[in-house]
Each structure stands twice: as C-alpha cells, then as structure tokens.
Design a protein around this motif. Sequence first.
Motif, PDB file in Angstrom:
ATOM      1  N   PRO A 111      19.024   6.749  -1.076  1.00  0.00           N
ATOM      2  CA  PRO A 111      18.782   8.173  -1.300  1.00  0.00           C
ATOM      3  C   PRO A 111      17.570   8.680  -0.535  1.00  0.00           C
ATOM      4  CG  PRO A 111      17.932   6.901  -3.142  1.00  0.00           C
ATOM      5  CD  PRO A 111      18.640   5.916  -2.234  1.00  0.00           C
ATOM      6  N   ALA A 112      17.490   9.987  -0.399  1.00  0.00           N
ATOM      7  CA  ALA A 112      16.265  10.587   0.131  1.00  0.00           C
ATOM      8  C   ALA A 112      15.102  10.194  -0.769  1.00  0.00           C
ATOM      9  CB  ALA A 112      16.408  12.102   0.186  1.00  0.00           C
ATOM     10  N   SER A 113      13.928  10.112  -0.171  1.00  0.00           N
ATOM     11  CA  SER A 113      12.768   9.646  -0.933  1.00  0.00           C
ATOM     12  C   SER A 113      11.505  10.314  -0.409  1.00  0.00           C
ATOM     13  CB  SER A 113      12.648   8.121  -0.851  1.00  0.00           C
ATOM     14  OG  SER A 113      12.498   7.696   0.496  1.00  0.00           O
ATOM     15  N   VAL A 114      10.432  10.102  -1.155  1.00  0.00           N
ATOM     16  CA  VAL A 114       9.119  10.610  -0.760  1.00  0.00           C
ATOM     17  C   VAL A 114       8.197   9.401  -0.584  1.00  0.00           C
ATOM     18  CG1 VAL A 114       7.145  12.038  -1.392  1.00  0.00           C
ATOM     19  CG2 VAL A 114       9.464  12.768  -1.993  1.00  0.00           C
TER      20      VAL A 114
ATOM     21  N   THR B 160       0.829  -1.211   0.000  1.00  0.00           N
ATOM     22  CA  THR B 160       0.000   0.000   0.000  1.00  0.00           C
ATOM     23  C   THR B 160       0.862   1.259   0.000  1.00  0.00           C
ATOM     24  OG1 THR B 160      -0.105  -0.135   2.413  1.00  0.00           O
ATOM     25  CG2 THR B 160      -1.916  -1.140   1.171  1.00  0.00           C
ATOM     26  N   VAL B 161       2.081   1.144  -0.493  1.00  0.00           N
ATOM     27  CA  VAL B 161       3.023   2.261  -0.471  1.00  0.00           C
ATOM     28  C   VAL B 161       3.506   2.561  -1.883  1.00  0.00           C
ATOM     29  CG1 VAL B 161       5.327   3.003   0.292  1.00  0.00           C
ATOM     30  CG2 VAL B 161       3.819   1.797   1.867  1.00  0.00           C
ATOM     31  N   VAL B 162       3.592   3.839  -2.186  1.00  0.00           N
ATOM     32  CA  VAL B 162       4.329   4.305  -3.356  1.00  0.00           C
ATOM     33  C   VAL B 162       5.469   5.156  -2.822  1.00  0.00           C
ATOM     34  CG1 VAL B 162       4.269   5.717  -5.443  1.00  0.00           C
ATOM     35  CG2 VAL B 162       2.319   4.263  -4.868  1.00  0.00           C
ATOM     36  N   CYS B 163       6.691   4.768  -3.129  1.00  0.00           N
ATOM     37  CA  CYS B 163       7.867   5.483  -2.635  1.00  0.00           C
ATOM     38  C   CYS B 163       8.734   5.827  -3.836  1.00  0.00           C
ATOM     39  CB  CYS B 163       8.632   4.623  -1.634  1.00  0.00           C
ATOM     40  SG  CYS B 163      10.070   5.448  -0.914  1.00  0.00           S
ATOM     41  N   PHE B 164       9.101   7.092  -3.957  1.00  0.00           N
ATOM     42  CA  PHE B 164       9.901   7.493  -5.110  1.00  0.00           C
ATOM     43  C   PHE B 164      11.031   8.421  -4.701  1.00  0.00           C
ATOM     44  CE2 PHE B 164       6.358  10.540  -4.929  1.00  0.00           C
ATOM     45  CZ  PHE B 164       6.991  11.768  -5.074  1.00  0.00           C
ATOM     46  N   THR B 165      12.020   8.511  -5.575  1.00  0.00           N
ATOM     47  CA  THR B 165      13.164   9.377  -5.364  1.00  0.00           C
ATOM     48  C   THR B 165      13.451  10.117  -6.658  1.00  0.00           C
ATOM     49  OG1 THR B 165      15.434   9.484  -4.510  1.00  0.00           O
ATOM     50  CG2 THR B 165      14.896   7.637  -5.978  1.00  0.00           C
ATOM     51  N   ALA B 166      14.457  10.973  -6.634  1.00  0.00           N
ATOM     52  CA  ALA B 166      14.843  11.741  -7.822  1.00  0.00           C
ATOM     53  C   ALA B 166      16.001  11.049  -8.530  1.00  0.00           C
ATOM     54  CB  ALA B 166      15.232  13.166  -7.437  1.00  0.00           C
TER      55      ALA B 166
END
Length: 505
Positions: free
Chosen positions: A396-399, A359-365
Amino acid sequence: MIDETRVGAGAFSADGAPADVALPLGVAAEVALDEVRQLRAGDRPTHGGQLFAYVYDPAVPGLDELTAAAHRESAHVNGLDPTAFPSLLAMENALVGAAGRVLGAGPGTTAPDAVGSVTSGGTESLILAVKTARDAHPEIAEPRIVVPSSAHAAFAKAAHYLRVAMDVVPVSPDTLRPDPAAMAAAIRPETVLVACSAPSYAHGVVDPVAEIAAVAADAGVRCHVDACFGGWTLPYLRRLGEPVPAFDFAVPGVTSISVDLHKYAYAPKGVSVLLHRDAALRAPQYFAYADWPGYTMINPVIASTRSGGPIAAAYATVRHLGDDGYLRLATVTRDAVAGLADAVRAVDGLRLMAEPESTVVCFTATEGGPDLFVLVDELTARGWHTQPQLSYAGLPASVHLTVTASVAPRVAEFGPDLVEAVAAARTAGPVALPPELMALATSLTPDALTPELVAGLAAGLGLGGGGASTPDRLAVVNTLLDAAPPALRERLLVEFVGLLQRPTW
C-alpha cells in the motif's frame, strides 16, 4: 518573500547591459550572497527536527561551523591526482578505514584486507558496485544483477547506465523482505551481482543478508550490501542491545558494502564509501586510459575532477564526533524512533508497515483510515515535512519518516499534531480525481503522452508555472501518480520536472 527584481529572472536579465555582453554586470559580493539567502528562504528547513527526508541533522552545536571551515580549507583541492594533493589522499584513506571498522573490516576481523573508495553519494557507490561486478566478467556478453523489489532505485539507474539486465525479486507484503530461496532461483549463469539492503530505504528493514550472501557464494556470484542509508547506525544500535542481524563483512559471502557518510555519519553532502573485501575484488572498479596525447587518466570513481571540500568536511565530522559521539547519537535516534512509532500506534486508522528496527518509521492507513496523501499535506501545514510513498505491487501507499537525532526534542509535539492532521484529513475526505483524469491515469501509455497533454495536466494540477515554485498541497498530484502504473509515473514525473527546470534568461 524573494525580491524578484533582484533574484531569479531579474538577477540574470540582460536588460540595461551593453549589447555585446552575455551576462549582467557584476554585483558586490554581499549582494550575490543576499540573493542566495533570499532564494534559500523558500526551502524546506534543514535543521529543527521537522524534515523527515533528504537531510540528516545531528543537532550538534558547532558542527556546521566546523564542516564549513574544513570544506573551505580544501574546496579547491582536486582529487583527480592524489600525488599532487596528498592531504586529500590521506583523508580519503582515513574515511575508508573508519567505514571499514564500523562495518566489520580491518585488522583482527574476517576482512583484514578490505579496501575502498570515497564517492559522491550512494547512487555513485551503487553504480560502481555494479560496474565492478560487470567488468570482473568480460566474458559475459549480457550481464545481469539480482535485486529485491525494495532495493534502492539507484540499482535500476546503474543497470540502465551500464546496460546490465536487472532481475527483480518481490518482497513479502508481511515482512517486506525478499525470500532467499527466491533470490537463489533468480540467479542465472549471466548473473554478476546479487544485492540486498541493510536497511531498505522505503521501510527501514534489514534483508536476510546472511542467507542471501550464502546463496550468492554457492553460485560463485558477488554479493553487495547496500548499507548506504542506515548502515552507519546499525552497528551502534547493536551495541545498544538492539537485535540487529548480521549484515556486514562478518557475514561470509558479502563481497562489497556501501555506506553514506552524509547520512548517519552526519557529514555534509555528498560523501559515500564503497568497500570491497579485498583489493582483487576492487580492481575492476578503476578506469584507466592512456591512448591519447594528454595525461594518463586513472579514476577509482566516476568523476575525474573532484573537490576536496566534501571529503575534508566528512573527515572533520568523523574525527570530531568519534565513536562516543556516534553511540550517543544512535541512542538519541533510537529513542526518537520509539516515540514516533508510539505516536503512530496510538492513532486509529494508521498502522506501522513494519516494527522499526533501524532509523525509519513507516506507516500506512488501515481500511477506513484517512487518505494518506491528504494526511501528508495536513502534516506539512503543521510544519512536518514527510515523504509519501506510492503503492507498488501489492504494497500500500505509505508515509516514510527518516529519523535523525535532531528529531528527538520534537517527538512530544508530533503525536498531537498527527492526531490533529488525521482528523483534518478525515474531514477533508479522500482526493477524488475527475473521471476523465482517472481514465487517463489508468489507461494512457507513456508513449501516448504529448507535450500539450502534459502541459495541460500540469496546469490543472498547479505545476509548471515557471520558476522553482511548487504547490503547497500535493495530494492531487500524488493521487494521480498513485493511480498510474510505474512506467507512466516515470514519464509523468520526467515531464513535470522538466516543466520546472527551465533556464532563467
């Protein structure tokens, strides 16, 4: 805006009150309730599908009213003594049974004798899982636990509170999961518990539970599965045809599981369940004390006095939604996750940290992509409240987006807003900390922080101005924290939050 003459500092000012009273004179019930409403007006929205953390909204009509009524019926019931309030005992047993059935326990399963307890939340469940494993081995003077680096921070809290050493196994930067062989290698004679996640909070991936439980069993060590976050939904996703790996009591070697009902069972805060494969495994969880002149204390959980309100609200939620309701909500959530993931894939400069499996969407640049912390602020400005995650040990940092059923009607809006927010973040450019601030962040030790230094940093970052307000844009704060090593991050956050948490006199 909150009327500060009536709310906050003004509400509890003693001005005008007789000199011999500690508090202001009482006000009408509607005045007190109006103050609460005014204060709540400054909070993030708990409904509407635009808050991707902290709250779990199924968007089921009438559910709020049902749970509020159930809470009211049992708010003053005390869980301290189940013989005095058998209604609460019956509801707790029903919730434990429901959680057990969802997670592969009960009659006709490989865990027919599973038992459990209702706790106040995932953190309490994890603390109790560690406490139970520790107390099962009083002969071990310096007990240890083994956890992956992606394990919830509540394990670290448990280790700190219970004086248990924690051995942390790194996760792969590609799979975001621990290597079972590395978990096995970390087990020592003093190890009392091995833990894994289903799924991990940060990235939403399921650890290799079967392999980890097997190495724990081979070593004669308990294995706890932290399914607090999304474990209630995973079995329903499996029923919908998703490739969910084995993680529950169907896995040999899994000795305990925790699952939060105030997450994807959609009950109000705060209710969690800690399950054990059998009663003998649960026995060390209890605390009993009779060596004083008062009542003999016997507690299955950390708290003694417990309001029946949250338990009754959870009971009403589970009874109302039922198996068909949860299957429907899992379907809606799955589709929302897929839509959000597609929106991320469509944006140049962003990439998913992992293909969604819960149930997660996690993204980075990607390289040359937008500053993630500026992007988070831009999304906030457009009404989307996401959760930034700092870089850690090569990750990396993520959202992070926690996706609930209420998000589904808003998915079509998210994609265009994400494109617009990324463009705005690119235009704004990355946060550039002053060189002296960057030097402090990278070289200062936690012990070197003084109250004066922290107050100066907070003022420069727009924090600590008093009251409960925080800046609308936090990219500078997150950039500073991201540049600092974890120990300094912890100290800075402790000091910053301490500046916000001041009494209203």
